[in-house]
Scaffold this active site. Sequence first.
Site, PDB file in Angstrom:
ATOM      1  N   GLY A  98     -15.835  31.752  23.531  1.00  0.00           N
ATOM      2  CA  GLY A  98     -16.837  30.720  23.232  1.00  0.00           C
ATOM      3  C   GLY A  98     -17.981  30.929  24.190  1.00  0.00           C
ATOM      4  O   GLY A  98     -17.833  30.701  25.386  1.00  0.00           O
ATOM      5  N   HIS A  99     -19.095  31.453  23.704  1.00  0.00           N
ATOM      6  CA  HIS A  99     -20.236  31.785  24.565  1.00  0.00           C
ATOM      7  C   HIS A  99     -21.389  30.844  24.242  1.00  0.00           C
ATOM      8  O   HIS A  99     -21.839  30.780  23.103  1.00  0.00           O
ATOM      9  CB  HIS A  99     -20.654  33.247  24.364  1.00  0.00           C
ATOM     10  CG  HIS A  99     -19.576  34.224  24.737  1.00  0.00           C
ATOM     11  ND1 HIS A  99     -19.692  35.573  24.576  1.00  0.00           N
ATOM     12  CD2 HIS A  99     -18.358  34.028  25.289  1.00  0.00           C
ATOM     13  CE1 HIS A  99     -18.582  36.159  25.003  1.00  0.00           C
ATOM     14  NE2 HIS A  99     -17.762  35.241  25.429  1.00  0.00           N
ATOM     15  N   THR A 100     -21.841  30.131  25.251  1.00  0.00           N
ATOM     16  CA  THR A 100     -22.867  29.110  25.026  1.00  0.00           C
ATOM     17  C   THR A 100     -24.234  29.624  25.455  1.00  0.00           C
ATOM     18  O   THR A 100     -24.378  30.167  26.551  1.00  0.00           O
ATOM     19  CB  THR A 100     -22.540  27.838  25.846  1.00  0.00           C
ATOM     20  OG1 THR A 100     -21.145  27.586  25.717  1.00  0.00           O
ATOM     21  CG2 THR A 100     -23.351  26.649  25.392  1.00  0.00           C
ATOM     22  N   ASP A 132     -25.854  25.360  40.986  1.00  0.00           N
ATOM     23  CA  ASP A 132     -26.290  23.955  40.983  1.00  0.00           C
ATOM     24  C   ASP A 132     -25.116  22.982  41.022  1.00  0.00           C
ATOM     25  O   ASP A 132     -25.239  21.880  41.562  1.00  0.00           O
ATOM     26  CB  ASP A 132     -27.148  23.679  39.737  1.00  0.00           C
ATOM     27  CG  ASP A 132     -26.434  24.073  38.444  1.00  0.00           C
ATOM     28  OD1 ASP A 132     -26.039  25.249  38.332  1.00  0.00           O
ATOM     29  OD2 ASP A 132     -26.253  23.206  37.567  1.00  0.00           O
ATOM     30  N   THR A 152      -5.029  37.857  27.677  1.00  0.00           N
ATOM     31  CA  THR A 152      -5.293  37.966  26.250  1.00  0.00           C
ATOM     32  C   THR A 152      -4.792  39.342  25.790  1.00  0.00           C
ATOM     33  O   THR A 152      -4.184  40.072  26.572  1.00  0.00           O
ATOM     34  CB  THR A 152      -6.793  37.722  25.937  1.00  0.00           C
ATOM     35  OG1 THR A 152      -6.942  37.598  24.519  1.00  0.00           O
ATOM     36  CG2 THR A 152      -7.686  38.840  26.464  1.00  0.00           C
ATOM     37  N   ARG A 173     -10.724  22.521  31.792  1.00  0.00           N
ATOM     38  CA  ARG A 173     -10.416  23.754  32.524  1.00  0.00           C
ATOM     39  C   ARG A 173      -9.869  23.418  33.906  1.00  0.00           C
ATOM     40  O   ARG A 173     -10.298  22.447  34.531  1.00  0.00           O
ATOM     41  CB  ARG A 173     -11.665  24.619  32.659  1.00  0.00           C
ATOM     42  CG  ARG A 173     -12.166  25.125  31.322  1.00  0.00           C
ATOM     43  CD  ARG A 173     -13.461  25.921  31.474  1.00  0.00           C
ATOM     44  NE  ARG A 173     -14.019  26.252  30.166  1.00  0.00           N
ATOM     45  CZ  ARG A 173     -15.327  26.353  29.906  1.00  0.00           C
ATOM     46  NH1 ARG A 173     -16.220  26.154  30.854  1.00  0.00           N
ATOM     47  NH2 ARG A 173     -15.736  26.666  28.693  1.00  0.00           N
ATOM     48  N   THR A 208      -5.364  30.323  22.695  1.00  0.00           N
ATOM     49  CA  THR A 208      -6.324  29.498  21.960  1.00  0.00           C
ATOM     50  C   THR A 208      -5.839  29.224  20.534  1.00  0.00           C
ATOM     51  O   THR A 208      -6.538  28.560  19.771  1.00  0.00           O
ATOM     52  CB  THR A 208      -7.682  30.221  21.892  1.00  0.00           C
ATOM     53  OG1 THR A 208      -7.468  31.509  21.302  1.00  0.00           O
ATOM     54  CG2 THR A 208      -8.285  30.404  23.275  1.00  0.00           C
ATOM     55  N   LYS A 268     -21.113  34.205  30.703  1.00  0.00           N
ATOM     56  CA  LYS A 268     -21.566  35.517  30.193  1.00  0.00           C
ATOM     57  C   LYS A 268     -22.639  35.345  29.131  1.00  0.00           C
ATOM     58  O   LYS A 268     -23.638  36.064  29.116  1.00  0.00           O
ATOM     59  CB  LYS A 268     -20.371  36.297  29.584  1.00  0.00           C
ATOM     60  CG  LYS A 268     -19.263  36.604  30.571  1.00  0.00           C
ATOM     61  CD  LYS A 268     -18.080  37.254  29.891  1.00  0.00           C
ATOM     62  CE  LYS A 268     -17.338  36.347  28.945  1.00  0.00           C
ATOM     63  NZ  LYS A 268     -16.656  35.190  29.561  1.00  0.00           N
ATOM     64  N   THR A 276     -14.046  26.656  23.056  1.00  0.00           N
ATOM     65  CA  THR A 276     -13.306  26.945  21.833  1.00  0.00           C
ATOM     66  C   THR A 276     -12.255  25.877  21.547  1.00  0.00           C
ATOM     67  O   THR A 276     -12.050  25.486  20.401  1.00  0.00           O
ATOM     68  CB  THR A 276     -12.652  28.340  21.951  1.00  0.00           C
ATOM     69  OG1 THR A 276     -13.692  29.291  22.152  1.00  0.00           O
ATOM     70  CG2 THR A 276     -11.863  28.713  20.711  1.00  0.00           C
TER      71      THR A 276
END
Length: 475
Positions: free
Chosen positions: A83-85, A381, A283, A353, A173, A59, A348
């Site tokens: 945790g958004h990268t 990819d 959550t 995963r 978390t 996202k 995070t």
Amino acid sequence: MIIDNYDPVLIVESIVLRSLLFMLEWILAAFSGINFTSQLEQIMPLDIVVGTQWGDEGKGRYVDLLSAQADFVARYNGGDNAGHTVTVGQQTFKLHLIPSGIVHPHTVGVIGNGVAINPYVLMDEINSLVQSGVDISPDRLKLSYGAHLITPAHLALDEAQESARGKSKIGTTLRGIGPAYTSKVSRQGIRLLDMLDEDLFIAKINKHVAEVNLLLTKIYEIEPLKPGPFEDDFLRFASLLKPHIYDVSSLLSGALKNDQRVLAEGAQGTLLDLDHGTYPFVTSSTPTAGGALVGLGLGMGYEDRIIGVTKSFQTRVGSGPFPTEISGDVALHLRGTGEQPWDEFGTTTGRPRRVGWLDLVLLRYAVRINGINELAITKLDVLSGLERLLICTSYQKDGTEYEVLPLGPGELMEYKPIYQEFQGWQEEITSIREWGHLPEQAIKYVQSIENLSGIRIRLISVGPERNQLIDRDLS
Ligand code: GDP
Ligand code: IMO
Ligand code: MG
């Protein structure tokens, strides 16, 4: 790269709708003598980015991309469990609370009332962004007075509850999310608004710590917390954050009416939604699109694009059902070793995963629950180099085949996935920017997701970088 935010079909639909409403108003005005002001004149674009899976779909990557066209970027749910990268050239930003769009200098970042804020994490994030050269003055970051605070007592409670759950633990978390939202719904929470009155704030903190201590000592039989050490910290946070506290609802509604674009950034994903996810392995907030309106204080009717972000395969971190989960060599291929920044290890928590095949039954469910009108795919990819790919198209249970879950996704493990098989491709695709240049098998794979979900896929990401993108409207 310029992204045209308007789909021609949507424009035509919008013109037809506006014309019909105008005619209706005209007829009503002619017969009643009353002049109705057009409601549709006020409809301005609100784009909502939602995760369609169990979070970590990418996202942040799309929020960063779409923020180029936005005036405001607003987080509406969750807390620092997210945790958004965002990767911009040599810089990688890992954002937990502040909206990913803040990385663009022209945007205003907003944190809505639906978010739970741990002020320790927020201050760290502000400081690290400032060190990376991002301006986080009060003009650039607005925090809703209605957002709730996560305290060290919530963190202690999260840990105590998880260890008490033993084998049936959720795998949270440990960021205090569940306990903070529990305080909110039980009407015992502390809001940012409370920071504006020092005495009241400290009194509320002390009461809150005393209540949590009762739970810690009597139910979980562990040591109580002392409020003293974080009382001082919280007073300091109050004075630092005060200039950022705002009426976010008024700010964003005003912006939308003034023709400014607002991008709502969801955290977590549809299947982690408190109401619509794989309960109880969820959550405690509302990541789905409806949460954007409640979590930012917006009325109905502003929504334009509801963009569902979908990984090309499926991942989950923490416990809970995952019918298409796989292990072995293909799982290792999808997860990676941890060497690459995008490998499947929690942003995070660092936990590896769980990985599996794309689940179209669940994707169709996410489309329905959110009202998704556009899908954006990530990590195509990563599939390069696999001999064959599977997509779950339906489930089987007791001899019956299901394309739609009869009673939602709670008891998913009772269902056996039915797969459609696709030929993989061997070529590296990270430098491809044109839809027509993708390997034929990759095109077939994406088209099948479109056909099986009934939703157009416009954006396809082939790497974490801003420009590693195929926009089918431009190519
Ligand atoms: P979010 O929580 O949904 O924002 O996703 P995360 O940031 O937790 O995880 C997504 C990871 O995948 C990040 O490291 C991104 O930089 C990376 N990423 C996003 N899109 C792509 C892509 O198309 N290809 C690759 N290889 N990595 C991607
Ligand atoms: P982003 O925004 C993936 C998961 C946790 C756990 C469950 C409940 O980066 O996609 P919580 O701490 O919220 O009480 O944990 O939800 N979880 C996430 N998984 N991405 C996230 O956020 C998540 N936020 C929470 O692993 O299973
Ligand atoms: Mg994430």
